[in-house]
Design a protein around this motif. Structure first.
Motif, short mmCIF file in Angstrom:
data_model
loop_
_atom_site.label_atom_id
_atom_site.label_comp_id
_atom_site.label_asym_id
_atom_site.label_seq_id
_atom_site.Cartn_x
_atom_site.Cartn_y
_atom_site.Cartn_z
N THR A 42 -4.67 -14.31 -69.17
CA THR A 42 -3.41 -13.57 -69.20
C THR A 42 -3.66 -12.09 -69.46
O THR A 42 -3.09 -11.22 -68.80
CB THR A 42 -2.47 -14.15 -70.27
N ARG A 43 -4.55 -11.80 -70.44
CA ARG A 43 -4.86 -10.39 -70.74
C ARG A 43 -5.53 -9.71 -69.55
O ARG A 43 -5.22 -8.56 -69.24
CB ARG A 43 -5.75 -10.31 -71.98
N LEU A 44 -6.44 -10.43 -68.89
CA LEU A 44 -7.09 -9.87 -67.70
C LEU A 44 -6.04 -9.61 -66.62
O LEU A 44 -6.05 -8.56 -65.97
CB LEU A 44 -8.19 -10.81 -67.19
N ILE A 84 -12.00 -8.05 -69.18
CA ILE A 84 -10.80 -7.36 -69.67
C ILE A 84 -11.10 -5.89 -69.95
O ILE A 84 -10.38 -4.99 -69.51
CB ILE A 84 -10.23 -8.06 -70.92
N GLU A 85 -12.18 -5.65 -70.68
CA GLU A 85 -12.54 -4.27 -71.02
C GLU A 85 -12.92 -3.48 -69.76
O GLU A 85 -12.55 -2.31 -69.62
CB GLU A 85 -13.71 -4.26 -72.01
N ALA A 86 -13.62 -4.12 -68.83
CA ALA A 86 -14.00 -3.44 -67.58
C ALA A 86 -12.76 -3.09 -66.75
O ALA A 86 -12.69 -2.01 -66.17
CB ALA A 86 -14.96 -4.32 -66.78
N ALA A 87 -11.79 -3.99 -66.69
CA ALA A 87 -10.54 -3.71 -65.97
C ALA A 87 -9.78 -2.57 -66.62
O ALA A 87 -9.22 -1.71 -65.94
CB ALA A 87 -9.69 -4.97 -65.90
N ARG A 88 -9.80 -2.54 -67.95
CA ARG A 88 -9.13 -1.46 -68.68
C ARG A 88 -9.79 -0.12 -68.36
O ARG A 88 -9.12 0.89 -68.15
CB ARG A 88 -9.18 -1.74 -70.18
N GLN A 89 -11.12 -0.11 -68.30
CA GLN A 89 -11.84 1.13 -67.99
C GLN A 89 -11.67 1.52 -66.52
O GLN A 89 -11.66 2.71 -66.19
CB GLN A 89 -13.32 0.98 -68.32
N ALA A 90 -11.54 0.54 -65.64
CA ALA A 90 -11.37 0.82 -64.22
C ALA A 90 -10.07 1.57 -63.95
O ALA A 90 -9.95 2.27 -62.94
CB ALA A 90 -11.41 -0.49 -63.42
N LEU A 91 -9.11 1.43 -64.84
CA LEU A 91 -7.84 2.13 -64.69
C LEU A 91 -8.06 3.65 -64.64
O LEU A 91 -7.29 4.37 -64.03
CB LEU A 91 -6.91 1.76 -65.84
N HIS A 92 -9.13 4.11 -65.24
CA HIS A 92 -9.43 5.54 -65.31
C HIS A 92 -10.36 6.00 -64.19
O HIS A 92 -10.80 7.16 -64.19
CB HIS A 92 -10.02 5.89 -66.68
N ARG A 93 -10.67 5.12 -63.28
CA ARG A 93 -11.52 5.48 -62.14
C ARG A 93 -10.64 5.67 -60.91
O ARG A 93 -9.72 4.87 -60.66
CB ARG A 93 -12.53 4.35 -61.86
N PRO A 94 -10.91 6.69 -60.11
CA PRO A 94 -10.09 6.89 -58.91
C PRO A 94 -10.37 5.82 -57.86
O PRO A 94 -11.52 5.49 -57.59
CB PRO A 94 -10.51 8.28 -58.42
N MET A 95 -9.31 5.26 -57.31
CA MET A 95 -9.39 4.27 -56.23
C MET A 95 -8.23 4.52 -55.27
O MET A 95 -7.13 4.80 -55.72
CB MET A 95 -9.31 2.84 -56.78
N GLU A 96 -8.51 4.39 -54.00
CA GLU A 96 -7.45 4.60 -53.00
C GLU A 96 -6.85 3.29 -52.53
O GLU A 96 -5.68 3.23 -52.17
CB GLU A 96 -8.02 5.34 -51.79
N VAL A 101 -10.82 -2.55 -56.10
CA VAL A 101 -10.69 -2.90 -57.53
C VAL A 101 -11.83 -3.82 -57.99
O VAL A 101 -12.46 -3.56 -59.02
CB VAL A 101 -9.31 -3.54 -57.83
N GLU A 102 -12.10 -4.89 -57.27
CA GLU A 102 -13.13 -5.83 -57.73
C GLU A 102 -14.47 -5.14 -57.89
O GLU A 102 -15.16 -5.33 -58.90
CB GLU A 102 -13.25 -7.02 -56.79
N GLY A 103 -14.86 -4.32 -56.93
CA GLY A 103 -16.14 -3.62 -57.02
C GLY A 103 -16.22 -2.68 -58.21
O GLY A 103 -17.22 -2.64 -58.94
N VAL A 104 -15.14 -1.94 -58.44
CA VAL A 104 -15.12 -1.00 -59.57
C VAL A 104 -15.14 -1.76 -60.89
O VAL A 104 -15.86 -1.38 -61.82
CB VAL A 104 -13.89 -0.07 -59.48
N VAL A 105 -14.38 -2.84 -60.98
CA VAL A 105 -14.38 -3.64 -62.22
C VAL A 105 -15.77 -4.21 -62.47
O VAL A 105 -16.27 -4.19 -63.60
CB VAL A 105 -13.31 -4.75 -62.17
#
Length: 191
Positions: A42-44, A84-96, A101-105
């Motif tokens: 759920t958190r993820l 979860i932590e990787a997804a949270r950090q991915a929010l700060h990475r630019p993606m078009e 998303v999966e690769g960045v996470v």
């Protein structure tokens, strides 16, 4: 237990946290109550929903829900806390595009997993150090002072005598007296 901290429980918790999400929550469901979604899944999902909103704000609710479920399943091979932590950090990475998303996470997960591995290693080292404390050295004031005999000083090479003086094992006066005794002894033997 060390000062109120149960290291064994911390180590066990970190070991469980290092397990893939699919082992902790099969199919994203709670082990205790299979009718409910697991807490980590759920958190993820919540972190991934933020990413979906950031990248594709016009996506319909149904599409976003389906995408989040697919991404939770796709990332479930990662440890839950790491994902979860990787997804949270991915929010700060630019993606078009949402497909990035999966690769960045996963890129972020490598860094997060390394930190978690280091933390677990440190906890295990601390646990081992507490279980097998190092041998304590005696109090220097309680150790009797060791003095070297003139004969022992004479047996040392010139270099080792210089080191002995430098480290305080004996004084230069003691070396001089020991060397003088050697010449006196040799002088007496020759006469």
């Amino acid at each position: 237990m060390a000062d109120g901290v149960d290291l064994q429980k911390l180590v066990e918790r970190e070991e469980v946290a290092a397990m893939p999400l699919t082992q902790i929550e099969p199919n994203g469901r709670s082990r205790r109550d299979p009718d409910k979604f697991g807490a980590m899944s759920t958190r993820l999902g919540d972190e991934l929903a933020l990413l979906a909103t950031k990248i594709a704000p016009t996506m319909s609710e149904g599409q976003a829900d389906a995408w989040v479920k697919v991404m939770v399943a796709a990332l479930s091979d990662l440890p839950g806390r790491v994902a979860i932590e990787a997804a949270r950090q991915a929010l700060h990475r630019p993606m078009e595009f949402i497909s990035q998303v999966e690769g960045v996470v996963r890129e972020q997960a490598v860094l997060v997993a390394a930190r978690h591995h280091t933390a677990l290693s440190r906890l295990r080292s601390l646990q081992a150090a507490i279980a097998n404390p190092p041998i304590a050295l005696p109090d220097p004031s309680q150790v009797p002072e060791r003095r070297y005999s003139p004969a022992a000083i004479r047996r040392l090479s010139k270099e080792f005598r210089a080191i002995g003086v430098r480290v305080g094992a004996f004084t230069q006066d003691e070396v001089d007296r020991a060397m003088a005794e050697q010449f006196e002894d040799e002088g007496c033997a020759a006469a």
